[in-house]
Design an enzyme around this catalytic site. Structure first.
Site, short mmCIF file in Angstrom:
data_model
loop_
_atom_site.label_atom_id
_atom_site.label_comp_id
_atom_site.label_asym_id
_atom_site.label_seq_id
_atom_site.Cartn_x
_atom_site.Cartn_y
_atom_site.Cartn_z
N ILE A 27 0.64 -1.12 0.05
CA ILE A 27 -0.09 0.24 0.04
C ILE A 27 0.99 1.44 0.02
CG2 ILE A 27 -1.97 1.43 1.37
CD1 ILE A 27 -2.66 -1.37 2.51
N ALA A 62 3.87 0.87 8.16
CA ALA A 62 4.78 -0.12 8.42
C ALA A 62 4.04 -0.79 9.71
CB ALA A 62 6.24 0.35 9.09
N TYR A 121 -3.87 -8.68 16.22
CA TYR A 121 -3.65 -7.61 15.22
C TYR A 121 -4.69 -6.51 15.32
CZ TYR A 121 -4.14 -5.06 10.79
OH TYR A 121 -4.17 -4.27 9.63
N ARG A 163 -10.58 -20.19 10.42
CA ARG A 163 -9.43 -19.90 11.16
C ARG A 163 -9.84 -18.99 12.36
NH1 ARG A 163 -4.96 -18.32 6.64
NH2 ARG A 163 -6.71 -16.75 6.16
#
Length: 312
Positions: A12, A74, A152, A276
């Site tokens: 991106i 990042a 996350y 998952r």
């Protein structure tokens, strides 16, 4: 303006670097190349191979460059990887963000140029695909309660809070962009995130992709060119805002597979595997605030975006 883009060798952010340079800005890229690639680096940008988790390195770079804007992309971006190794995800995504904020507070908007109102903003790539969980009402707006299903998602939610706190402490504005699932050219087909690229890469080698679940799981997909435009508009608009960037449409895994397979003339069926842990079951994003605040709306429809991506 001088803009530091973290993760600028990645999928991106490399597109955002290109757009910023095209607009006439000076761009500095920080990337440790753990997920990015040198081939994505624009040669017009100044490049530092460095880890955002290294506070001394960030201080040194910011002291040298004195940026007006930080565009922070990042990150460890895989939900599944975060479940498997939460410490690595939290350390990179949270401590890395903290290091950037501290360095920007010391060496960024305190400069005369930024103080004159010509810079001084921290733009953050957050997640709308994971931060809301699987809400009952779709599409999810920015005020939808958070339901964090993975480390996350947790790292991004905490990253947003860090930014709000230190932006107030150092008195610089911020812009939090909560992305839907981003896809398009330069996405890594060999990673664990980015189902469009993964499916495309496998199909091009005549291999059957794996769909986790029964194919009914949905995501909101937004093309990287549309995300790039939001980041360009965000330089001059959106002060202390949190904004969804998405198409506003639920697209099932089955639909993704059928669309990619159709674009590539693939006739085989997918392989279906167990759902998952940590993944969201249904999501789409309400991006009306993006239109109102940034003047942004998506231009690329999913089917057109898939054609562009597989051709790349």
């Amino acid at each position: 303006m001088k803009i530091i883009v973290t993760g600028g060798a990645g999928f991106i952010a490399s597109h955002i670097v290109d757009a910023y340079l095209k607009a006439g800005h000076k761009v500095v890229v920080i990337d440790d190349l753990s997920y990015g690639f040198r081939r994505n680096l624009n040669p017009q940008a100044k490049f530092y191979k460095a880890d955002i988790g290294d506070r001394k390195s960030m201080d040194k770079i910011f002291r040298t460059e004195r940026p007006d804007v930080v565009n922070h992309h990042a990150a460890r971006a895989s939900v599944i990887e975060s479940v498997r190794d939460p410490a690595a995800t939290i350390n990179t995504n949270l401590m890395g963000t903290l290091n950037l904020l501290l360095a920007f507070g010391k060496y960024g908007p305190a400069s005369a140029k930024a103080s004159a109102g010509k810079g001084g903003k921290f733009i953050f790539a957050s997640t709308g695909g994971a931060i809301y969980g699987s809400p009952q009402k779709l599409p999810a707006g920015e005020n939808t309660p958070q339901n964090l299903l993975s480390p996350y998602a947790l790292s991004k939610a905490l990253g947003e809070e860090l930014i709000r706190f230190y932006a107030a402490q150092f008195k610089f504005p911020y812009l939090l962009l909560r992305y839907a699932n981003v896809y398009g050219p330069r996405q890594n087909p060999k990673g664990e995130a980015g189902v469009v690229a993964i499916f495309s890469g496998l199909i091009k080698h005549n291999r059957r992709p794996v769909v986790f679940g029964d194919g009914s799981k949905t995501r909101d997909y937004v093309h990287v060119d549309d995300v790039m435009r939001a980041n360009v508009l965000g330089l001059g608009r959106g002060k202390n805002e949190c904004i969804n960037i998405g198409l506003g449409r639920e697209i099932s895994d089955e639909k993704v597979f059928r669309t990619v397979a159709g674009a590539l003339g693939f006739k085989k069926e997918a392989i279906y595997a167990r759902f998952r842990t940590g993944e969201v079951r249904r999501i789409s994003l309400d991006a009306r605030r993006a239109r109102r605040v940034l003047g942004w709306k998506p231009k690329i429809k999913f089917e057109e975006g898939i054609r562009r991506t597989v051709n790349f």
